[in-house]
Design an enzyme around this catalytic site. Sequence first.
Site, PDB file in Angstrom:
ATOM      1  N   HIS A  62       0.825  -1.216   0.000  1.00  0.00           N
ATOM      2  CA  HIS A  62       0.000   0.000   0.000  1.00  0.00           C
ATOM      3  C   HIS A  62       0.854   1.260   0.000  1.00  0.00           C
ATOM      4  O   HIS A  62       0.369   2.342   0.299  1.00  0.00           O
ATOM      5  CB  HIS A  62      -0.953   0.022   1.203  1.00  0.00           C
ATOM      6  CG  HIS A  62      -1.677  -1.267   1.422  1.00  0.00           C
ATOM      7  ND1 HIS A  62      -1.241  -2.233   2.295  1.00  0.00           N
ATOM      8  CD2 HIS A  62      -2.791  -1.764   0.833  1.00  0.00           C
ATOM      9  CE1 HIS A  62      -2.068  -3.270   2.260  1.00  0.00           C
ATOM     10  NE2 HIS A  62      -3.011  -3.016   1.381  1.00  0.00           N
TER      11      HIS A  62
HETATM   12  S1  FES Z   1       1.738  -0.419   3.274  1.00  0.00           S
HETATM   13 FE1  FES Z   1       0.129  -1.749   3.771  1.00  0.00          FE
HETATM   14  S2  FES Z   1       1.112  -3.565   4.427  1.00  0.00           S
HETATM   15 FE2  FES Z   1       2.726  -2.193   3.968  1.00  0.00          FE
END
Ligand code: FES
Length: 183
Positions: free
Chosen positions: A148
């Site tokens: 993410h």
């Molecule tokens: S940014 Fe979501 S698990 Fe690493």
Amino acid sequence: MSDTLDTNEHIDEEKRDFIFIATGAVAAAGAASVAWPLVAQMGKAADTLAAGSIEIDLTKIAEGQQLKTLWRGKPVFVRHRTAKEIAEAEAVPLSDLKDPATDDSRLVANPEGKVDPKYLVMVGVCTHFGCVPVGEAGDFDGWYCPCHGSHYDTSGRIRKGPAPTNMAIPPYAFISDTVIKVG
Ligand code: FES
């Protein structure tokens, strides 16, 4: 979870920036990276081997190299940081940090009571949803989590993205000037 590991395997294999060791013995490191999914294939045997404590010989990790091993089923990164990486980590004002911590506070002293900033030891798990970040990536020369988009700096501190806290430091201690015991 397997998707996550596959993603990281792909990226890590391309980068060739780590050494993976899944053993409870002193970690000896070669130059080549070994596939992360070895762990998944080893299943319970790997978990068993990675339980308890592990010893890591820091002299086997060249400057600019990262050793990746398993401890209690979790990836552990041991990064032999370059002078540039250390300088970057030390120069960051605490006011710039989402989870303020000095670089020194993330290191452990050797038997002489001296902190050697060369070696950074972390649980290699993103504090957002638990993916394994990629080394030498992201906007801060540290680690990048492809799941993410969390960016960690050269001290493993969260700098950008959804992760709420810095990557964790596992319990570890120096058992000699050059060997650490994790766990
Ligand atoms: S940014 Fe979501 S698990 Fe690493």
